[in-house]
Design a protein around this motif. Sequence first.
Motif, PDB file in Angstrom:
ATOM      1  N   PHE A   4      58.166  55.572  20.071  1.00 55.77           N
ATOM      2  CA  PHE A   4      59.497  56.172  19.919  1.00 55.77           C
ATOM      3  C   PHE A   4      59.953  56.098  18.462  1.00 55.77           C
ATOM      4  CE2 PHE A   4      59.110  54.571  24.259  1.00 55.77           C
ATOM      5  CZ  PHE A   4      59.281  55.757  24.962  1.00 55.77           C
ATOM      6  N   CYS A   5      59.570  55.029  17.778  1.00 55.82           N
ATOM      7  CA  CYS A   5      59.829  54.951  16.336  1.00 55.82           C
ATOM      8  C   CYS A   5      59.019  56.013  15.600  1.00 55.82           C
ATOM      9  CB  CYS A   5      59.460  53.566  15.801  1.00 55.82           C
ATOM     10  SG  CYS A   5      60.498  52.238  16.390  1.00 55.82           S
ATOM     11  N   GLU A   6      57.770  56.205  16.034  1.00 54.81           N
ATOM     12  CA  GLU A   6      56.908  57.187  15.377  1.00 54.81           C
ATOM     13  C   GLU A   6      57.510  58.590  15.478  1.00 54.81           C
ATOM     14  OE1 GLU A   6      52.272  58.779  15.597  1.00 54.81           O
ATOM     15  OE2 GLU A   6      52.809  56.846  16.475  1.00 54.81           O
ATOM     16  N   ARG A   7      58.081  58.913  16.642  1.00 57.68           N
ATOM     17  CA  ARG A   7      58.734  60.213  16.805  1.00 57.68           C
ATOM     18  C   ARG A   7      59.855  60.393  15.783  1.00 57.68           C
ATOM     19  NH1 ARG A   7      60.138  60.305  23.254  1.00 57.68           N
ATOM     20  NH2 ARG A   7      58.007  60.457  24.083  1.00 57.68           N
ATOM     21  N   TRP A   9      60.481  58.765  13.053  1.00 58.27           N
ATOM     22  CA  TRP A   9      59.930  58.706  11.694  1.00 58.27           C
ATOM     23  C   TRP A   9      59.361  60.058  11.280  1.00 58.27           C
ATOM     24  CZ3 TRP A   9      55.433  54.804  10.432  1.00 58.27           C
ATOM     25  CH2 TRP A   9      55.407  54.538   9.058  1.00 58.27           C
ATOM     26  N   LEU A  10      58.549  60.647  12.166  1.00 53.91           N
ATOM     27  CA  LEU A  10      57.960  61.950  11.870  1.00 53.91           C
ATOM     28  C   LEU A  10      59.041  63.022  11.754  1.00 53.91           C
ATOM     29  CD1 LEU A  10      55.614  63.859  11.460  1.00 53.91           C
ATOM     30  CD2 LEU A  10      55.256  63.895  13.944  1.00 53.91           C
ATOM     31  N   PHE A  11      60.042  62.947  12.617  1.00 56.53           N
ATOM     32  CA  PHE A  11      61.129  63.930  12.564  1.00 56.53           C
ATOM     33  C   PHE A  11      61.865  63.850  11.225  1.00 56.53           C
ATOM     34  CE2 PHE A  11      65.192  65.862  13.502  1.00 56.53           C
ATOM     35  CZ  PHE A  11      64.856  66.906  14.365  1.00 56.53           C
ATOM     36  N   LEU A  12      62.144  62.642  10.768  1.00 57.27           N
ATOM     37  CA  LEU A  12      62.798  62.471   9.466  1.00 57.27           C
ATOM     38  C   LEU A  12      61.971  63.098   8.353  1.00 57.27           C
ATOM     39  CD1 LEU A  12      63.982  58.777   9.863  1.00 57.27           C
ATOM     40  CD2 LEU A  12      65.505  60.720   9.469  1.00 57.27           C
ATOM     41  N   ARG A  13      60.663  62.898   8.398  1.00 55.86           N
ATOM     42  CA  ARG A  13      59.802  63.426   7.337  1.00 55.86           C
ATOM     43  C   ARG A  13      59.651  64.939   7.426  1.00 55.86           C
ATOM     44  NH1 ARG A  13      56.610  60.316   4.325  1.00 55.86           N
ATOM     45  NH2 ARG A  13      54.846  61.764   4.473  1.00 55.86           N
ATOM     46  N   GLY A 184      54.108  77.659  18.972  1.00 58.72           N
ATOM     47  CA  GLY A 184      53.796  78.696  17.998  1.00 58.72           C
ATOM     48  C   GLY A 184      53.178  78.177  16.723  1.00 58.72           C
ATOM     49  N   SER A 185      53.507  78.854  15.628  1.00 57.61           N
ATOM     50  CA  SER A 185      52.836  78.573  14.357  1.00 57.61           C
ATOM     51  C   SER A 185      53.451  77.413  13.587  1.00 57.61           C
ATOM     52  CB  SER A 185      52.860  79.830  13.475  1.00 57.61           C
ATOM     53  OG  SER A 185      54.207  80.217  13.202  1.00 57.61           O
ATOM     54  N   LEU A 186      54.618  76.921  14.019  1.00 55.80           N
ATOM     55  CA  LEU A 186      55.276  75.806  13.332  1.00 55.80           C
ATOM     56  C   LEU A 186      55.518  74.658  14.300  1.00 55.80           C
ATOM     57  CD1 LEU A 186      57.939  77.751  11.217  1.00 55.80           C
ATOM     58  CD2 LEU A 186      55.838  76.672  10.372  1.00 55.80           C
ATOM     59  N   PRO A 187      55.506  73.421  13.810  1.00 49.71           N
ATOM     60  CA  PRO A 187      55.767  72.280  14.695  1.00 49.71           C
ATOM     61  C   PRO A 187      57.216  72.259  15.148  1.00 49.71           C
ATOM     62  CG  PRO A 187      55.683  71.542  12.420  1.00 49.71           C
ATOM     63  CD  PRO A 187      55.286  72.990  12.413  1.00 49.71           C
ATOM     64  N   THR A 188      57.436  71.769  16.353  1.00 50.13           N
ATOM     65  CA  THR A 188      58.784  71.602  16.889  1.00 50.13           C
ATOM     66  C   THR A 188      58.921  70.182  17.434  1.00 50.13           C
ATOM     67  OG1 THR A 188      58.259  72.261  19.155  1.00 50.13           O
ATOM     68  CG2 THR A 188      58.790  74.031  17.589  1.00 50.13           C
ATOM     69  N   VAL A 189      60.095  69.877  17.959  1.00 48.68           N
ATOM     70  CA  VAL A 189      60.326  68.536  18.499  1.00 48.68           C
ATOM     71  C   VAL A 189      59.399  68.255  19.680  1.00 48.68           C
ATOM     72  CG1 VAL A 189      62.152  69.135  20.151  1.00 48.68           C
ATOM     73  CG2 VAL A 189      62.161  66.887  19.050  1.00 48.68           C
ATOM     74  N   THR A 190      58.905  69.292  20.335  1.00 51.41           N
ATOM     75  CA  THR A 190      57.960  69.095  21.445  1.00 51.41           C
ATOM     76  C   THR A 190      56.658  68.484  20.937  1.00 51.41           C
ATOM     77  OG1 THR A 190      58.929  71.089  22.412  1.00 51.41           O
ATOM     78  CG2 THR A 190      56.959  70.214  23.464  1.00 51.41           C
ATOM     79  N   ASP A 191      56.176  68.957  19.796  1.00 46.96           N
ATOM     80  CA  ASP A 191      54.975  68.362  19.180  1.00 46.96           C
ATOM     81  C   ASP A 191      55.257  66.938  18.717  1.00 46.96           C
ATOM     82  OD1 ASP A 191      53.161  70.897  18.923  1.00 46.96           O
ATOM     83  OD2 ASP A 191      55.074  71.516  18.076  1.00 46.96           O
ATOM     84  N   VAL A 192      56.421  66.758  18.120  1.00 46.38           N
ATOM     85  CA  VAL A 192      56.807  65.438  17.617  1.00 46.38           C
ATOM     86  C   VAL A 192      56.837  64.422  18.759  1.00 46.38           C
ATOM     87  CG1 VAL A 192      58.718  64.123  16.598  1.00 46.38           C
ATOM     88  CG2 VAL A 192      58.088  66.359  15.650  1.00 46.38           C
ATOM     89  N   SER A 193      57.298  64.849  19.935  1.00 45.10           N
ATOM     90  CA  SER A 193      57.460  63.923  21.061  1.00 45.10           C
ATOM     91  C   SER A 193      56.136  63.489  21.668  1.00 45.10           C
ATOM     92  CB  SER A 193      58.335  64.571  22.142  1.00 45.10           C
ATOM     93  OG  SER A 193      59.638  64.811  21.649  1.00 45.10           O
ATOM     94  N   ILE A 194      55.116  64.357  21.636  1.00 38.82           N
ATOM     95  CA  ILE A 194      53.860  64.033  22.312  1.00 38.82           C
ATOM     96  C   ILE A 194      52.811  63.446  21.396  1.00 38.82           C
ATOM     97  CG2 ILE A 194      52.844  66.320  22.017  1.00 38.82           C
ATOM     98  CD1 ILE A 194      52.464  63.924  25.058  1.00 38.82           C
ATOM     99  N   VAL A 195      52.922  63.652  20.071  1.00 46.87           N
ATOM    100  CA  VAL A 195      51.822  63.235  19.194  1.00 46.87           C
ATOM    101  C   VAL A 195      51.552  61.726  19.236  1.00 46.87           C
ATOM    102  CG1 VAL A 195      53.185  63.051  17.043  1.00 46.87           C
ATOM    103  CG2 VAL A 195      50.743  63.592  16.935  1.00 46.87           C
ATOM    104  N   ALA A 240      50.734  58.993  10.839  1.00 41.98           N
ATOM    105  CA  ALA A 240      49.551  58.919  11.702  1.00 41.98           C
ATOM    106  C   ALA A 240      48.886  57.550  11.634  1.00 41.98           C
ATOM    107  CB  ALA A 240      48.545  60.004  11.303  1.00 41.98           C
ATOM    108  N   GLY A 241      48.368  57.113  12.776  1.00 40.37           N
ATOM    109  CA  GLY A 241      47.543  55.913  12.805  1.00 40.37           C
ATOM    110  C   GLY A 241      46.090  56.281  12.578  1.00 40.37           C
ATOM    111  N   ASP A 242      45.202  55.294  12.618  1.00 36.57           N
ATOM    112  CA  ASP A 242      43.775  55.578  12.487  1.00 36.57           C
ATOM    113  C   ASP A 242      43.001  54.873  13.589  1.00 36.57           C
ATOM    114  OD1 ASP A 242      43.509  52.913  11.710  1.00 36.57           O
ATOM    115  OD2 ASP A 242      43.310  53.360   9.588  1.00 36.57           O
ATOM    116  N   GLU A 243      41.717  55.201  13.689  1.00 34.97           N
ATOM    117  CA  GLU A 243      40.925  54.687  14.802  1.00 34.97           C
ATOM    118  C   GLU A 243      40.816  53.168  14.781  1.00 34.97           C
ATOM    119  OE1 GLU A 243      36.661  55.548  17.091  1.00 34.97           O
ATOM    120  OE2 GLU A 243      37.062  56.454  15.128  1.00 34.97           O
TER     121      GLU A 243
END
Length: 401
Positions: A4-7, A9-13, A184-195, A240-243
């Motif tokens: 939830f923090c990641e969401r 954080w990404l939204f702010l950026r 579509g072609s640009l990210p939205t809050v839906t992408d932000v929520s699931i990533v 993003a995190g890493d493996e």
Amino acid sequence: WCPFCERTWLFLRLTETAYSEKLINLRDKPEYYLKLVPTTLVPAIQFDVQTSRDAEMIEALTTDPTFKNVTKILNRRNPVARFLLRKKRVVMWESTQTMQVIDRFLSPQSKARLFLPDTPTKIRAEELVANVSKAGFSLNYPRGFGNSTSAPSTTAEERRSNFDAALTALDAHLTSSGGPFLLGSLPTVTDVSIVPTLERLRYQLPITQSYTVYDDSRYPGIARWFDAMSSLEAYEGRVAGDEVSWLSTIPVFARMFAGPEGMSKENEEKAARAEVRVEALLAELEGKDLNSVGSKYREEAAAKVLGNRKAIIADISNQDAKSQKHIPRLSPASNPAVSEMLDATVDALLLADLGRPAQAVADENLGAAREAAKIMAQRLCAPRDMSAPAARALRIALLSI
């Protein structure tokens, strides 16, 4: 780190909203945080009033009943509220509402692309995202986070089938809609929520369930979505995190939530597989060229080491570690070797462009320095400590000692 923090954080950026950050230890939250946030959960955002637009936001947050997760500064009987009122601040929590407030009041960038009007396509995408999240959690954590010995309510075959169906439906949506993002072609809050969820499943399911999420032959739409997300500097460059980091959380969580009897046999096996894979990933980095990582990220890694030098040395020799206790620590007598190792690591990161060798570690300290470097490479976590590219650069430098 918290999805939830990641969401948030990404939204702010993505919205190019100015912010500063403070990490909260989820196992030992500071007293001030517990007073500011009644739920005690993360994330929380403190808004400071600096302009008339900020004042308009504060007025709406503290008087509009639709905003529920706010420390109401107009409640003067609340001592925390009185403090915030005096400082012209307001604190808000819950990731979806904080993103809505940023979208509505703070970011001129977000209106056109992140929060879109409800349409049949958007509603369907949100349903698909919810299904993947639910089925993925059930598959990855059939008994929850703990080590419960009670049988799950579904069979392993049912959980796998449910996740297959959810991923296949999401992939079909991404393929038919043209993508590469969910709307579509640009990210939205839906992408932000699931990533945050899909990123975790991408790295953990191959170990925990022998299941591959990033599969461009089986799920081409999802693979293209992952690639599109990775192309966003707002995401790949910090959030993003890493493996290595995601796999390292598997044994940490298994041990953290173990009951009095210890880890279940199932979780012991998962933890062992994760640790073997982490060892292999680190071995693959040995001898890699530091110039394969951009100078921006090498400098980020060097700055983090220099700014946290004392804490790093203390962690490597901590005889009472709170996490990753399975990683042996060095004795405090090795601190001079650890210090030399850090100097050589920073040198390697900053001199890579010039092709000059890093400062050498004294022969008598080399063994301890290499042990310390390996401990640090295992303990390093992206994005908690730094971006994933910076973490890669730092691990390469550490493993070159």
